[in-house]
Scaffold this active site. Structure first.
Site, mmCIF file in Angstrom:
data_model
loop_
_atom_site.group_PDB
_atom_site.id
_atom_site.type_symbol
_atom_site.label_atom_id
_atom_site.label_comp_id
_atom_site.label_asym_id
_atom_site.label_seq_id
_atom_site.Cartn_x
_atom_site.Cartn_y
_atom_site.Cartn_z
ATOM 1 N N GLY A 4 0.830 -1.205 0.000
ATOM 2 C CA GLY A 4 0.000 0.000 0.000
ATOM 3 C C GLY A 4 0.861 1.250 0.000
ATOM 4 O O GLY A 4 0.445 2.305 0.501
ATOM 5 N N GLY A 7 -0.391 4.772 -1.218
ATOM 6 C CA GLY A 7 -1.447 5.484 -0.500
ATOM 7 C C GLY A 7 -0.867 6.596 0.378
ATOM 8 O O GLY A 7 0.349 6.780 0.454
ATOM 9 N N ALA A 77 -1.796 -2.104 2.732
ATOM 10 C CA ALA A 77 -2.651 -2.338 1.558
ATOM 11 C C ALA A 77 -4.077 -2.624 2.001
ATOM 12 O O ALA A 77 -4.313 -3.400 2.920
ATOM 13 C CB ALA A 77 -2.112 -3.527 0.762
ATOM 14 N N SER A 80 -9.708 0.826 1.111
ATOM 15 C CA SER A 80 -9.829 1.562 2.381
ATOM 16 C C SER A 80 -10.986 2.546 2.434
ATOM 17 O O SER A 80 -11.164 3.208 3.455
ATOM 18 C CB SER A 80 -8.515 2.297 2.679
ATOM 19 O OG SER A 80 -8.273 3.254 1.667
ATOM 20 N N SER A 121 -7.961 -0.498 12.200
ATOM 21 C CA SER A 121 -8.736 0.741 12.024
ATOM 22 C C SER A 121 -9.752 0.944 13.142
ATOM 23 O O SER A 121 -10.366 -0.010 13.624
ATOM 24 C CB SER A 121 -9.483 0.649 10.695
ATOM 25 O OG SER A 121 -10.512 1.595 10.633
ATOM 26 N N GLU A 123 -12.517 1.941 12.620
ATOM 27 C CA GLU A 123 -13.790 1.508 12.027
ATOM 28 C C GLU A 123 -14.227 0.171 12.648
ATOM 29 O O GLU A 123 -15.401 -0.176 12.625
ATOM 30 C CB GLU A 123 -13.544 1.389 10.540
ATOM 31 C CG GLU A 123 -14.649 1.500 9.526
ATOM 32 C CD GLU A 123 -15.741 2.521 9.717
ATOM 33 O OE1 GLU A 123 -16.900 2.167 9.421
ATOM 34 O OE2 GLU A 123 -15.475 3.642 10.151
ATOM 35 N N TYR A 145 -16.078 -3.130 5.255
ATOM 36 C CA TYR A 145 -14.679 -2.721 5.475
ATOM 37 C C TYR A 145 -14.280 -2.987 6.929
ATOM 38 O O TYR A 145 -13.220 -3.580 7.200
ATOM 39 C CB TYR A 145 -14.524 -1.238 5.134
ATOM 40 C CG TYR A 145 -13.220 -0.642 5.591
ATOM 41 C CD1 TYR A 145 -12.077 -0.753 4.815
ATOM 42 C CD2 TYR A 145 -13.122 0.035 6.815
ATOM 43 C CE1 TYR A 145 -10.869 -0.208 5.239
ATOM 44 C CE2 TYR A 145 -11.930 0.578 7.243
ATOM 45 C CZ TYR A 145 -10.805 0.453 6.454
ATOM 46 O OH TYR A 145 -9.614 0.976 6.886
HETATM 47 O O1 G4F Z 1 -13.804 10.457 5.521
HETATM 48 P P1 G4F Z 1 -14.655 9.258 5.617
HETATM 49 O O2 G4F Z 1 -15.032 8.602 4.325
HETATM 50 O O3 G4F Z 1 -13.906 8.279 6.603
HETATM 51 P P2 G4F Z 1 -14.388 7.015 7.473
HETATM 52 O O4 G4F Z 1 -15.577 6.349 6.885
HETATM 53 O O5 G4F Z 1 -14.490 7.461 8.883
HETATM 54 O O6 G4F Z 1 -13.154 6.028 7.266
HETATM 55 C C1 G4F Z 1 -11.802 6.469 7.323
HETATM 56 O O7 G4F Z 1 -11.298 6.321 8.610
HETATM 57 C C2 G4F Z 1 -11.186 4.963 9.048
HETATM 58 C C3 G4F Z 1 -10.602 5.011 10.456
HETATM 59 O O8 G4F Z 1 -11.664 5.161 11.356
HETATM 60 C C4 G4F Z 1 -10.291 4.199 8.110
HETATM 61 F F1 G4F Z 1 -10.147 2.928 8.534
HETATM 62 C C5 G4F Z 1 -10.887 4.239 6.730
HETATM 63 O O9 G4F Z 1 -10.045 3.542 5.815
HETATM 64 C C6 G4F Z 1 -10.984 5.690 6.314
HETATM 65 O O10 G4F Z 1 -9.680 6.210 6.263
HETATM 66 O O11 G4F Z 1 -16.031 9.615 6.360
HETATM 67 C C7 G4F Z 1 -16.037 10.255 7.627
HETATM 68 C C8 G4F Z 1 -17.471 10.604 8.013
HETATM 69 C C9 G4F Z 1 -18.457 9.437 7.865
HETATM 70 O O12 G4F Z 1 -19.307 9.431 8.986
HETATM 71 C C10 G4F Z 1 -19.262 9.776 6.635
HETATM 72 O O13 G4F Z 1 -20.595 9.271 6.626
HETATM 73 O O14 G4F Z 1 -17.942 11.612 7.102
HETATM 74 C C11 G4F Z 1 -19.264 11.302 6.729
HETATM 75 N N1 G4F Z 1 -19.583 11.962 5.464
HETATM 76 C C12 G4F Z 1 -20.581 12.884 5.289
HETATM 77 N N2 G4F Z 1 -20.641 13.259 4.011
HETATM 78 C C13 G4F Z 1 -18.986 11.758 4.282
HETATM 79 C C14 G4F Z 1 -19.655 12.568 3.351
HETATM 80 N N3 G4F Z 1 -17.944 10.957 3.921
HETATM 81 C C15 G4F Z 1 -17.537 10.980 2.633
HETATM 82 N N4 G4F Z 1 -16.495 10.209 2.285
HETATM 83 N N5 G4F Z 1 -18.178 11.758 1.677
HETATM 84 C C16 G4F Z 1 -19.243 12.579 1.995
HETATM 85 O O15 G4F Z 1 -19.803 13.259 1.139
#
Ligand code: G4F
Length: 319
Positions: A4, A7, A77, A80, A121, A123, A145
């Protein structure tokens, strides 16, 4: 050896290890288009060696280990993006879950003395079972995930306990940077703020802005990964800031940084809601502080400001 490596975390980790005098090998899967821009942006691409291979292909991992003779192996990797994992649960399970097991098996067979890091994570905490999550908090993943990461996490623990591998699992909470992919919410926001500031876009469309995350800086977090592999034995560590904010609050920081007002541009779009949400994450990094001596140094305000500034630079007229 880093899987990975193209990234966000792979790029920062490669830079850190090169600065420490390591020879760095990166595993490169031959999928998709140009994935090396982050390594170019940090100026590390020429200083390291890329090996073609994929965590879903055990034979390529054995070959990569033979080539690199690694002292330390970092498994970064993964598929994600949490949102994508509902559309591609089998691919996510294969890369994010079984990929880690392929690598653990390759290490056991071909490099049992090497130290192994698994990118676990926050998550995995999903529907949280304690208001602050630490290494003893029970897991409850809420996405394909999260479930795949949990399998990889327990297999890392299992290889440590069954085969005596020096295997560590870093349970990292959200960590961001100017190298973050545009599909994640912080970078989506800072890119949109820069576009709005430059008159290239008017609206920012988001899903759940009430979700709360414990956001840190990826550059700080790769230090914790390295520190884990310098310990006499492997272990599990939560890596977090201990402070969280809502998506809306994070947006406000970004808009304010650029002299804009969030309410003038935010549109809530149900298309970005997820089938199941992780509402709140808040990590307790006390063990990482006590055992590793690790502490985060970058505040959310500094981090988001840095990301907005970089996106303005990328999109601005001087480009
Ligand atoms: O930035 P996100 O997509 O990150 P998420 O789902 O927390 O996951 C990230 O962090 C994890 C560690 O906890 C990692 F393992 C994983 O690989 C990744 O790096 O979303 C963050 C929050 C969520 O609650 C999502 O529902 O933002 C909210 N959100 C609201 N609107 C959105 C959006 N997320 C995304 N991506 N796009 C939106 O428009």
């Amino acid at each position: 050896m880093i899987t990975g490596v193209s990234g966000q975390d792979g790029a920062y980790l490669a830079r850190l290890l090169l600065q420490k005098g390591y020879t760095v090998f990166g595993l490169r899967p031959r999928r998709g288009s140009d994935t090396l821009w982050r390594l170019r942006e940090l100026g590390v691409l020429e200083a390291m060696e890329l090996i073609d291979g994929d965590v879903t292909d055990l034979s390529s991992l054995l070959r990569a280990i033979e080539r690199s003779q690694p002292d330390e192996i970092y498994n970064l990797a993964a598929q994600s993006f949490v949102g994508t994992s509902w559309d591609q649960p089998i691919l996510t399970g294969g890369v994010t879950g079984m990929g880690a097991v392929n690598l653990l098996e390759a290490v056991r067979l071909a490099a049992p003395q090497a130290r192994f890091y698994q990118a676990s994570s926050s998550e995995m905490f999903g529907l949280i079972q304690a208001s602050r999550q630490d290494e003893r908090t029970p897991f409850y993943p809420r996405s394909p995930y999260g479930a795949a990461k949990l399998y990889a996490h327990w297999m890392t623990v299992n290889y440590r306990e069954s085969h005596g591998l020096h295997a560590s699992s870093g349970i990292l909470f959200n960590h961001e940077s100017p190298l973050r992919g545009i599909e994640f919410v912080t970078r989506k926001v800072t890119d949109a703020v820069a576009r709005i500031r430059l008159g290239l876009q008017r609206e920012l469309r988001l899903g759940n802005v009430d979700a709360r995350r414990d956001w840190g800086y990826a550059g700080d977090y790769v230090e914790a990964m390295w520190l884990m592999l310098q310990q006499p034995v492997g272990g599990d560590f939560v890596v977090a800031t201990g402070r969280n904010a809502s998506v809306r609050e994070m947006c406000e920081i970004a808009f304010r940084h650029a002299g804009l007002t969030l309410e003038d541009h935010l549109v809530i779009d149900p298309a970005f809601l997820r089938p199941a949400e992780v509402d709140v994450l808040l990590g307790d990094p006390a063990r990482a502080a006590a055992v590793l001596g690790w502490r985060p140094v970058t505040s959310l305000e500094t981090l988001i400001g840095m990301m907005v500034d970089r996106d303005l630079e990328r999109l601005g007229p001087a480009r």
